[in-house]
Design an enzyme around this catalytic site. Structure first.
Site, PDB file in Angstrom:
ATOM      1  CB  SER A 176      -0.974  -0.022   1.171  1.00 41.30           C
ATOM      2  OG  SER A 176      -1.867   1.058   1.072  1.00 41.30           O
TER       3      SER A 176
ATOM      4  CG  ASP B  34      -4.228   3.586  -0.445  1.00 43.88           C
ATOM      5  OD1 ASP B  34      -4.865   3.115  -1.404  1.00 43.88           O
ATOM      6  OD2 ASP B  34      -4.357   3.163   0.725  1.00 43.88           O
TER       7      ASP B  34
ATOM      8  CG  ASP C 158      -3.780  -1.262  -1.309  1.00 46.25           C
ATOM      9  OD1 ASP C 158      -3.829  -0.068  -0.952  1.00 46.25           O
ATOM     10  OD2 ASP C 158      -4.033  -2.199  -0.533  1.00 46.25           O
TER      11      ASP C 158
ATOM     12  CG  ASP D 251      -6.969  -0.277   0.943  1.00 46.59           C
ATOM     13  OD1 ASP D 251      -6.261   0.722   0.703  1.00 46.59           O
ATOM     14  OD2 ASP D 251      -6.783  -1.016   1.927  1.00 46.59           O
TER      15      ASP D 251
END
Length: 456
Positions: free
Chosen positions: A98, A246, A248, A250
């Site tokens: 991340s 961000d 990834d 999520d």
């Protein structure tokens, strides 16, 4: 037996080399396979330069444990969640760090129906097996297979189900900053859907190409220095909204039409309103840190607010118990019942864009009213030697005159015109303070300073 320090409370994260490498990734795959004995699982990886090699080592471990592996390629964490529940497979693993520094990588693990695997739900068992590294010999006859697949079309079909394109009745200009992370390919596909439907939405793409060298810095819009490029693009293009992800994706972070960053607390209220316009009477889960704005919006719109302890495992569990349609944390994690109770960074901005059209309003005016009604301090962290003693001291000071006290997560103490929550961190030696008031910024600031002085 080697100790694997990359296993954290909720996921796997470690510095490349000693803490996380291909051998350790292989062992994690073997351990996951031996512990859960899945028939078939999905794997994917973010844009980091080591994600592909770690993912393939992980897949080898899974296959040697007898598991068939479906590789969805470059992906965000929520694409793994989606693939796991949509395909009905036995689990999923995303290789991602991340927003951690360049020299890190990690993994997020789920089981069937994209249920999280964390400390007390299997992660410690997988850690123990990986550390012991005493796996049975590989049986060539039952070794698993590896196959590349794509679920992008089905995933974007699912995303588009949260909004009605007929509601997008006015032109919208959206700045989207993927931070050279994994979000770009999804944005491109969503853009095609809008265009095919003749919806007047324009996407201005910033740092759009996936690049594991992160030439524009690690994508973590929680850091003020990571927000400038999005804000500049909103100003330059006179956009209606800025969206920053961000690595990834999520989590998504929103900027209003004047390029101001919107605190996650107020996004929870916007999303609650968006859902309640579609499903009156629905239950909405929120965390205890800042609550008044969310509770006010939910009750005004005919919904039922329900408070849960902070943290994804607690919120997902409470959502399941209550059959809640949506759960939101002020940390920019948003959970959706129809997304297998998982968090998504794509669903929030779609809902907010639709809400702008439905209310024929600017994002600035929608949020400014709420910020004025319930001004908040934002989360303030303080490092303390003895956090429990500090919380007890604050409680003794403020409890006697309080109108209401709640200990769902740390302590929440309410007075008629202001309230605060003080809690310890699950992961660091700090206390976290949040203060809010009813339409009185001066009072909120004064009380924040007062409590911080007592914490010294």
């Amino acid at each position: 037996m080697t100790q694997l320090t990359c296993f954290k409370a909720y996921d796997i994260r470690g510095e490349l080399g000693e803490e996380l490498n291909e051998d350790i990734a292989y062992r994690i795959g073997r351990a996951y396979g031996e512990f859960l004995k899945p028939g078939k699982i999905v794997v994917g990886g973010d844009v980091r330069l080591t994600s592909e090699s770690l993912k393939l080592a992980l897949a080898r471990g899974l296959m040697d444990a007898g598991t068939d592996v479906l590789d969805i390629g470059l992906s965000g964490t929520e694409e793994i969640y989606f693939a796991t529940f949509h395909l009905g497979v036995d689990g999923g693993i995303e290789v991602t760090a991340s927003h951690n520094p360049m020299n890190y990588n990690g993994m997020k693990l789920v089981r069937e129906n994209a249920k999280p695997i964390s400390g007390d739900t299997g992660l410690r068992d997988i850690q123990r097996l990986a550390e012991e590294n005493q796996f049975p010999p590989v049986d060539p006859a039952r070794r698993g297979t590896l196959r590349q697949i794509s679920v992008l079309k089905e995933y974007v079909d699912h995303l588009m189900g949260y909004v009605d394109l007929a509601n997008f009745t006015r032109p919208l200009k959206l700045v989207v900053n993927s931070g050279n992370g994994a979000a770009g390919h999804v944005i491109d596909e969503v853009e095609k859907r809008f265009a095919a439907a003749g919806v007047p939405v324009t996407f201005i793409k910033v740092h759009h190409q996936p690049d594991g060298h992160f030439p524009n810095g690690i994508p973590n819009p929680l850091l003020p220095e990571c927000r400038q490029d999005t804000a500049d693009a909103v100003r330059e293009h006179q956009a209606d909204m800025g969206i920053a992800f961000d690595g990834d994706f999520d989590r998504c972070f929103l900027f209003d039409d004047e390029a101001s960053f919107i605190e996650g607390y107020y996004i929870v209220g916007l999303l609650a309103e968006a859902f309640l316009q579609k499903q009156p009477g629905a239950k909405i889960i929120h965390d205890p840190r800042l609550t008044w704005n969310t509770v006010d919006i939910v009750t005004r719109n005919g919904g039922q607010p329900v408070m849960s302890k902070t943290g994804h495992a607690f919120i997902k569990e409470r959502m399941r118990q209550e059959d809640a349609i949506y759960g939101g944390e002020m940390s920019a994690h948003h959970y959706f019942r129809d997304f297998a109770y998982c968090d998504s960074g794509m669903i929030p901005w779609l809902l907010v864009a639709e809400l702008l059209c439905l209310k024929n309003s600017s994002l600035k005016s929608l949020v400014a009213d709420r910020q004025a009604a319930f001004p908040a301090s934002g989360e303030i962290n303080r490092k303390l030697g003895n956090a429990a003693e500090a919380i007890a001291r604050i409680r003794a000071q403020y409890e006697p005159a309080a109108a209401h006290i709640d200990t769902t997560d740390g302590i929440s103490i309410e007075y008629p015109e202001w309230r605060f929550n003080l809690r310890t961190s699950n992961t660091e030696p700090v206390v976290r303070l949040n203060v809010e008031s009813r339409a009185d910024t001066a009072l909120m600031n004064a009380k924040t300073e007062e409590i911080l002085a007592l914490l010294k």
